[in-house]
Each structure stands twice: as C-alpha cells, then as structure tokens.
Scaffold this motif. Structure first.
Motif, PDB file in Angstrom:
ATOM      1  N   ALA A 472      87.895  29.775   2.637  1.00  0.00           N
ATOM      2  CA  ALA A 472      88.012  30.636   3.556  1.00  0.00           C
ATOM      3  C   ALA A 472      88.797  31.936   3.101  1.00  0.00           C
ATOM      4  O   ALA A 472      89.241  32.932   3.761  1.00  0.00           O
ATOM      5  N   GLY A 473      88.697  32.256   1.533  1.00  0.00           N
ATOM      6  CA  GLY A 473      89.099  33.396   1.024  1.00  0.00           C
ATOM      7  C   GLY A 473      90.747  33.114   0.660  1.00  0.00           C
ATOM      8  O   GLY A 473      91.247  32.207   0.940  1.00  0.00           O
ATOM      9  N   GLY A 474      91.285  34.003  -0.250  1.00  0.00           N
ATOM     10  CA  GLY A 474      92.532  34.096  -0.734  1.00  0.00           C
ATOM     11  C   GLY A 474      92.618  34.854  -2.050  1.00  0.00           C
ATOM     12  O   GLY A 474      91.878  35.194  -2.670  1.00  0.00           O
ATOM     13  N   GLU A 475      93.949  35.263  -2.382  1.00  0.00           N
ATOM     14  CA  GLU A 475      94.103  36.179  -3.434  1.00  0.00           C
ATOM     15  C   GLU A 475      95.177  35.591  -4.452  1.00  0.00           C
ATOM     16  O   GLU A 475      95.075  35.746  -5.542  1.00  0.00           O
ATOM     17  N   LEU A 476      95.963  34.550  -3.938  1.00  0.00           N
ATOM     18  CA  LEU A 476      96.949  33.712  -4.632  1.00  0.00           C
ATOM     19  C   LEU A 476      97.019  32.532  -4.395  1.00  0.00           C
ATOM     20  O   LEU A 476      97.321  32.240  -3.479  1.00  0.00           O
ATOM     21  N   VAL A 477      97.066  31.627  -5.385  1.00  0.00           N
ATOM     22  CA  VAL A 477      97.215  30.384  -5.574  1.00  0.00           C
ATOM     23  C   VAL A 477      98.358  29.729  -5.904  1.00  0.00           C
ATOM     24  O   VAL A 477      98.648  29.962  -7.196  1.00  0.00           O
ATOM     25  N   THR A 478      99.360  29.186  -5.230  1.00  0.00           N
ATOM     26  CA  THR A 478     100.500  28.639  -5.632  1.00  0.00           C
ATOM     27  C   THR A 478     100.342  26.825  -5.740  1.00  0.00           C
ATOM     28  O   THR A 478      99.886  26.561  -4.879  1.00  0.00           O
ATOM     29  N   VAL A 479     100.625  26.655  -6.979  1.00  0.00           N
ATOM     30  CA  VAL A 479     100.693  25.045  -7.286  1.00  0.00           C
ATOM     31  C   VAL A 479     102.039  24.568  -7.690  1.00  0.00           C
ATOM     32  O   VAL A 479     102.584  25.617  -8.537  1.00  0.00           O
ATOM     33  N   VAL A 480     102.356  23.573  -7.039  1.00  0.00           N
ATOM     34  CA  VAL A 480     103.696  23.026  -7.201  1.00  0.00           C
ATOM     35  C   VAL A 480     103.637  21.592  -7.609  1.00  0.00           C
ATOM     36  O   VAL A 480     102.973  20.685  -6.747  1.00  0.00           O
ATOM     37  N   VAL A 481     103.827  21.153  -8.779  1.00  0.00           N
ATOM     38  CA  VAL A 481     103.610  19.918  -9.229  1.00  0.00           C
ATOM     39  C   VAL A 481     105.009  19.191  -9.540  1.00  0.00           C
ATOM     40  O   VAL A 481     106.031  19.758  -9.792  1.00  0.00           O
ATOM     41  N   ALA A 482     105.257  17.990  -9.238  1.00  0.00           N
ATOM     42  CA  ALA A 482     106.391  16.919  -9.355  1.00  0.00           C
ATOM     43  C   ALA A 482     106.377  16.774 -10.626  1.00  0.00           C
ATOM     44  O   ALA A 482     105.491  16.450 -11.540  1.00  0.00           O
ATOM     45  N   ALA A 483     107.499  15.889 -10.913  1.00  0.00           N
ATOM     46  CA  ALA A 483     107.911  15.414 -12.264  1.00  0.00           C
ATOM     47  C   ALA A 483     106.990  14.329 -12.921  1.00  0.00           C
ATOM     48  O   ALA A 483     106.733  13.971 -14.025  1.00  0.00           O
ATOM     49  N   ASP A 484     106.474  13.537 -11.911  1.00  0.00           N
ATOM     50  CA  ASP A 484     105.654  12.369 -12.371  1.00  0.00           C
ATOM     51  C   ASP A 484     104.157  12.587 -12.158  1.00  0.00           C
ATOM     52  O   ASP A 484     103.489  11.775 -12.231  1.00  0.00           O
ATOM     53  N   THR A 485     103.865  14.128 -11.869  1.00  0.00           N
ATOM     54  CA  THR A 485     102.309  14.285 -11.775  1.00  0.00           C
ATOM     55  C   THR A 485     101.705  14.568 -13.027  1.00  0.00           C
ATOM     56  O   THR A 485     102.360  14.795 -14.006  1.00  0.00           O
ATOM     57  N   PRO A 486     100.500  13.990 -13.481  1.00  0.00           N
ATOM     58  CA  PRO A 486      99.912  14.145 -14.662  1.00  0.00           C
ATOM     59  C   PRO A 486      99.999  15.516 -15.386  1.00  0.00           C
ATOM     60  O   PRO A 486     100.037  16.657 -14.721  1.00  0.00           O
ATOM     61  N   ASP A 487     100.303  15.720 -16.557  1.00  0.00           N
ATOM     62  CA  ASP A 487     100.948  16.863 -17.014  1.00  0.00           C
ATOM     63  C   ASP A 487      99.574  17.915 -17.290  1.00  0.00           C
ATOM     64  O   ASP A 487      99.787  19.129 -17.258  1.00  0.00           O
ATOM     65  N   ASP A 488      98.290  17.455 -17.127  1.00  0.00           N
ATOM     66  CA  ASP A 488      97.234  18.390 -17.418  1.00  0.00           C
ATOM     67  C   ASP A 488      96.832  18.705 -16.054  1.00  0.00           C
ATOM     68  O   ASP A 488      95.825  19.611 -15.822  1.00  0.00           O
ATOM     69  N   LEU A 489      97.158  18.270 -14.961  1.00  0.00           N
ATOM     70  CA  LEU A 489      96.643  18.685 -13.696  1.00  0.00           C
ATOM     71  C   LEU A 489      96.927  20.168 -13.188  1.00  0.00           C
ATOM     72  O   LEU A 489      95.822  20.851 -12.664  1.00  0.00           O
ATOM     73  N   ALA A 490      98.196  20.740 -13.525  1.00  0.00           N
ATOM     74  CA  ALA A 490      98.246  22.039 -13.079  1.00  0.00           C
ATOM     75  C   ALA A 490      97.424  22.995 -13.983  1.00  0.00           C
ATOM     76  O   ALA A 490      96.678  23.933 -13.510  1.00  0.00           O
ATOM     77  N   ASP A 491      97.026  22.501 -15.383  1.00  0.00           N
ATOM     78  CA  ASP A 491      96.280  23.374 -16.045  1.00  0.00           C
ATOM     79  C   ASP A 491      94.815  23.216 -15.614  1.00  0.00           C
ATOM     80  O   ASP A 491      94.157  24.256 -15.849  1.00  0.00           O
ATOM     81  N   THR A 492      94.456  22.110 -15.266  1.00  0.00           N
ATOM     82  CA  THR A 492      93.261  21.924 -14.830  1.00  0.00           C
ATOM     83  C   THR A 492      92.861  22.781 -13.677  1.00  0.00           C
ATOM     84  O   THR A 492      91.675  23.436 -13.458  1.00  0.00           O
ATOM     85  N   LEU A 493      93.698  22.646 -12.672  1.00  0.00           N
ATOM     86  CA  LEU A 493      93.634  23.629 -11.592  1.00  0.00           C
ATOM     87  C   LEU A 493      93.632  25.011 -11.653  1.00  0.00           C
ATOM     88  O   LEU A 493      92.767  25.854 -11.276  1.00  0.00           O
ATOM     89  N   GLU A 494      94.376  25.605 -12.561  1.00  0.00           N
ATOM     90  CA  GLU A 494      94.528  26.876 -12.869  1.00  0.00           C
ATOM     91  C   GLU A 494      93.300  27.440 -13.619  1.00  0.00           C
ATOM     92  O   GLU A 494      92.661  28.438 -13.160  1.00  0.00           O
ATOM     93  N   ARG A 495      92.685  26.524 -14.372  1.00  0.00           N
ATOM     94  CA  ARG A 495      91.502  26.921 -15.186  1.00  0.00           C
ATOM     95  C   ARG A 495      90.346  26.859 -14.202  1.00  0.00           C
ATOM     96  O   ARG A 495      89.488  27.664 -14.286  1.00  0.00           O
ATOM     97  N   HIS A 496      90.504  26.059 -13.184  1.00  0.00           N
ATOM     98  CA  HIS A 496      89.373  25.802 -12.212  1.00  0.00           C
ATOM     99  C   HIS A 496      89.123  27.163 -11.569  1.00  0.00           C
ATOM    100  O   HIS A 496      88.187  27.869 -11.046  1.00  0.00           O
ATOM    101  N   VAL A 497      90.422  27.448 -11.198  1.00  0.00           N
ATOM    102  CA  VAL A 497      90.466  28.944 -10.344  1.00  0.00           C
ATOM    103  C   VAL A 497      90.090  30.245 -11.044  1.00  0.00           C
ATOM    104  O   VAL A 497      89.298  31.074 -10.349  1.00  0.00           O
ATOM    105  N   ARG A 498      90.634  30.161 -12.316  1.00  0.00           N
ATOM    106  CA  ARG A 498      90.082  31.188 -13.124  1.00  0.00           C
ATOM    107  C   ARG A 498      88.578  31.435 -13.382  1.00  0.00           C
ATOM    108  O   ARG A 498      87.975  32.632 -13.304  1.00  0.00           O
ATOM    109  N   THR A 499      88.014  30.068 -13.589  1.00  0.00           N
ATOM    110  CA  THR A 499      86.424  30.211 -13.826  1.00  0.00           C
ATOM    111  C   THR A 499      85.627  30.508 -12.415  1.00  0.00           C
ATOM    112  O   THR A 499      84.231  30.894 -12.603  1.00  0.00           O
ATOM    113  N   THR A 500      86.212  29.640 -11.584  1.00  0.00           N
ATOM    114  CA  THR A 500      85.430  29.657 -10.386  1.00  0.00           C
ATOM    115  C   THR A 500      85.532  30.977  -9.054  1.00  0.00           C
ATOM    116  O   THR A 500      84.638  31.447  -8.591  1.00  0.00           O
ATOM    117  N   TYR A 501      86.686  31.500  -9.464  1.00  0.00           N
ATOM    118  CA  TYR A 501      87.307  32.522  -8.231  1.00  0.00           C
ATOM    119  C   TYR A 501      87.921  33.539  -9.204  1.00  0.00           C
ATOM    120  O   TYR A 501      88.973  33.614  -9.380  1.00  0.00           O
TER     121      TYR A 501
END
Length: 523
Positions: A472-501
């Motif tokens: 639906a569109g967007g200019e800024l994605v905010t990702v908030v991860v908890a302490a027990d979330t896998p370390d690479d999840l935020a990096d994966t999402l950030e890389r996905h946004v950078r390469t796709t959008y």
C-alpha cells in the motif's frame, strides 16, 4: 446518635479505608508543607495519600462477602504494593502488623493489641529508628490504649496518644525544632487514626493545630546534616526471608533511611543512596525486583510546561523513549498497567501539560481514566489513542514542546495515524483466526490487530507481513525487535527493504526483555 459498634466488621474497615484516604486528601498539602525529615522534599503527604489510595483500590475490588480478617489483610497488601516514600512504606507495615492481630478478633482489646503489634513491626522494619518520627507517634498510640477496653475507647485513646506524641516531636528531633514544625509522617498517622475514630463514632475528632508555614531548603538537602544521598530507590521484591536479611545488610552499607517491609515472599524496599544502580543490583541478587522507582532528589524540577507519557513493551524501548524525553511505563507480559499506575506516571512527569500515549488498544479505557484523574488534579492531558508502540514512536518523533499544545497534539496524532503497524507472535494453542486455523507453535503475523499471515518460520513470516504492508506504499519502515528475537532478523528485513523497495528507509530499535518478538511500523 447511632450506637457505636463493639467489634470491627468488614464494612467498617472499608469505611475506615475510604475515610483515611479522604482525610489524607484534605491534609495532603499541609503535610507536604512540613516535610523536613529525613529529606526536605515536600512529598510526605502525597506519598501517604498514594499509599492509602493503593490500599483503597484493593479494598474496593475485594469480594463483598469477604470477612473483616480478609478485608484488613487486603487493605494492608494493597498498601504494601503501592507504598511510596519513607512514611508510606512504614504505614504499610503498620497496617500489616494490625492485620495479623485483627485476624484473630476485632473487639477493642484486639484493636489495642493490633496497634501494639503494628508499632513493633514498623520499628523492626526501619534499619535505624529515630525518635520524633512516625515511629514515635505509632508507639504512643499503642501505649495510650494498652489497657484495652471497648472499641471506641481504644480508638479514642490511640488517637489522643498519637496527637500528644505528634505535638512533642519538635523536642525530639533537631530538624523539626529548627523548622518549627511537627513530624510530617506522624501527622499523616494522626489523620489515619482520626479517620478510624470518625468511622466508629460518626463524629470528626478535633484536628491538631494547623502547622506553622515552612520554607524548604533546596531539594536533596538533609535538614539534619546539610547533606544526604542523591537518590531515593523503591521497589517491590519477591524473595525469601534469608535473602532479604542479606539485602538489608547490603543496603544499610550503601545508604540510609532504609525501610524493608512485607513478608511471605513479597517485600517493599525503600532506601536513600548515592549509587542507585548498586541498590537495584542488590535487589536482583536477593530475588526479583520490579516496579522500580528511582528519584534524584536534586533534580526534581519546577513543573515543565509539557511532557509526553508513554507505555512501552520492554525496558529497551522504554529507555529509548526516555532518552527522547518521555516519561515511560513498562508494560510487562501478562501485566496490564492500571489506571493508578498511569496516573502516577503522569504525576512523575512533573508537567502542566501531558500528551499520553497508551500504545495498546486494550489500554485505551484505562488511559482515559488516568487522564481524567489527572485533569481533576489540574493537569492538562491530551490522550492520543495510539494502538501500538511504533505509533507512539512516530508521535514522539514529531513532538515539539515549543509549539502550542493543541498544535503539538494534532501533529503527533497525525504522525501516529499515518503509521500502519504489525506484530509477530507465536500461537500458544490451536485456534481459529481471520487467516485460517493456526496450530500451537505457528508464527502469527498480525496487521492492524488482525491475524493476516500464519507461518512456521519467523523470518519468512516477517518478510511476508512486511511485503503486504508495503504493497500500500510507504516511506519509512520501523522495526522493533525483542531481546530473544534471532540476531539476524532485523538485518534480513533491512536488507529486504533496501533491495526491494529502493525509496523506503528502515530504522531498527531494540525493545529489550518482555516485548513481542517483532513489531513493524510503516509510515
């Protein structure tokens, strides 16, 4: 005139609790004004009021069929949970000491014994008792009615004994004598005992003479010595007796004004220290501290014009918003903040104007109740009905206290409203959702509160949810991860946004312990 009761019953205790709250409400400002010991910070009346307010909430919520023993226990437990400051903490122990004896019987003789037990328990809770304080007044109340008698006689003697002892406090404590005032905590106890007497007789007792006006020295100044610790630290603690004994010794080394009250595994700890972190760490070593409150005596400012109060999931996210200037309240898993806790956070913000961000749909009514309570205290409150932490972050990002209040609220509301939000969690059991049937252990992707994606892998589900939101569109994605979330999840999402959008920016925050595995916001 109605006949005075011969024994306390549950309804009488309920009335006493309500009357004590009303009395402290009337006398709160006067008691604050004479607060010079142990620290001249002008909040003893407020602390006593908040302590009894917590007791009154517990009593109001109690089963109407509860007997007198249960009601007095509930009253004491409520005071323990909400105890504030040195005097409030001691008052909670006085109520606990009374509850133990009144569970055995509730006539005049038992009331006399209850007051004696209360005074003894309170004195034992204080590391270094000082005469001329609330402890002295409690001792005098108990001593005056030690002979027992009918219920009203015991209450009258206790009240008169407390009043006489209060009048004598300036002769026992130099800080009071120099200021020309009686002890503030003792004055609060007299108000509580006066409420008991009024409940039993239907007539208000004569009040003590109005205290002389007093001008406080700078906050953080110890009236007795001219210096004092910088911080007040208070927390609830789950721990066994042996651990608490060790904790008392450690905190006694660290600071002063040490009071530890409670029992049966739950304690309220109060101490004045220079090293607040060490005081909290000592609690961690002893058991599980929570509802931790740290106040810097020397930095209590004059009320600011405006502040933001936000409820956040997780200590890390709360710390982030605190750095941005907000007063925060952490919502722990399975524990919904109460209206009273939100009201206390509003008071703690120490501002004339408050923007309140509940950041949870389920907190909207509770936040509205807290806002209304604060308005009755003369605070201007605007409630922005943020439904998720990422909406609160967006609102806080555009907050400008230099703007007119209404303009600031409009801008923050617009920023929150323009932020779509999602949350990832794990299903605890099989259930039907708007996206189909999920099984225990499935990853659930909720968009705007509704289950939109069911998956088995956290990262894959997160990518799917993110793609749906950005469709639906967007200019800024905010990702908030908890302490027990896998370390690479935020990096994966950030890389996905950078390469796709290509035109979309990404910001990552760490929520710390207690937050959902992943929160996503799209602006």
């Amino acid at each position: 005139m109605p006949r005075a009761p011969q024994t306390l019953d549950a309804e009488t205790v309920r009335s006493w609790c309500a009357g004590a709250l009303a009395a402290l409400g009337r006398e709160r400002a006067e008691i604050d004004a004479i607060n010079v010991y142990p620290v001249a910070d002008g909040d003893t009346g407020t602390n006593l009021y908040l302590t009894v307010e917590s007791a009154a909430r517990a009593v109001d919520a109690a089963d109407r069929a509860a007997d007198v023993a249960e009601i007095i226990r509930i009253m004491a437990h409520g005071a323990l949970l909400g105890a504030r400051g040195n005097s409030g903490t001691i008052l909670s122990q006085l109520l606990r000491g009374m509850a133990v004896v009144l569970a055995e019987g509730a006539d005049g003789d038992h009331l006399a014994r209850a007051l004696a037990n209360a005074a003894g328990q309170a004195r034992q809770a204080v590391a270094h008792p000082v005469e001329g304080t609330l402890l002295t007044v409690a001792d005098a109340a108990a001593g005056a009615c030690a002979a027992g008698g009918d219920l009203v006689t015991v209450a009258e003697r206790a009240y008169e004994g407390a009043r006489a002892a209060l009048d004598a406090t300036p002769g026992q404590l130099d800080a009071l004598r120099r200021a020309g005032v009686v002890d503030a905590g003792g004055a609060g106890l007299v108000a509580v005992l006066g409420a008991l007497l009024e409940t039993l007789t239907g007539e208000a007792p004569d009040r003590p003479a109005e205290p002389a006006p007093h001008h406080h020295p700078p906050l953080g100044t110890d009236c007795a010595a001219g210096t004092g610790p910088a911080y007040e630290v208070i927390y609830l603690l789950e721990a066994d007796d042996q651990a608490v004994d060790r904790l008392r010794g450690r905190l006694d080394e660290l600071g002063e004004s040490l009071v530890v009250v409670g029992g049966d595994g739950l304690w309220n700890v109060h101490v004045h220290v220079d090293d607040a972190g060490a005081a909290v760490e000592a609690g961690v070593e002893a058991g599980r501290p929570y509802r931790i409150r740290v106040t810097h005596f020397e930095s209590r400012p004059e009320p600011a014009e405006r502040a933001v109060v936000a409820v956040l999931p997780g200590e890390g996210l709360a710390g982030l918003c605190t750095e941005a200037g907000a007063t925060t309240l952490v919502a722990r898993p399975g524990e919904t903040p109460t209206a009273a806790e939100l009201t206390e956070a509003i008071r703690r913000a120490h501002a004339r104007e408050i923007v309140l961000l509940p950041n949870d749909t389920e907190l909207r009514e509770i936040a509205a109740e807290a806002a209304e309570h604060a308005r009755r205290e003369g605070i201007r409150v605007a409630l922005i009905p943020t439904r998720a932490a990422v909406q609160g972050i967006a609102a806080l990002a555009v907050h400008e206290p230099e703007r007119r209040f209404d303009e600031d609220v409009v801008a923050m509301t617009a920023a929150a409203g323009a932020t779509r939000y999602a949350e990832l969690g794990v299903a605890a059991r099989q259930s039907f959702t708007s996206a189909g049937v999920c099984q225990a252990g499935d990853v659930l992707g909720l968009i705007e509160g509704d289950v939109a994606v069911i998956g088995r892998d956290l990262t894959a589900t997160a990518v799917t949810v993110l793609d749906r939101m950005l469709s639906a569109g967007g200019e800024l994605v905010t990702v908030v991860v908890a302490a027990d979330t896998p370390d690479d999840l935020a990096d994966t999402l950030e890389r996905h946004v950078r390469t796709t959008y290509l035109a979309v920016d990404t910001t990552v925050y760490h929520a710390g312990e207690g937050a959902p595995p992943l929160l996503i916001g799209v602006e």
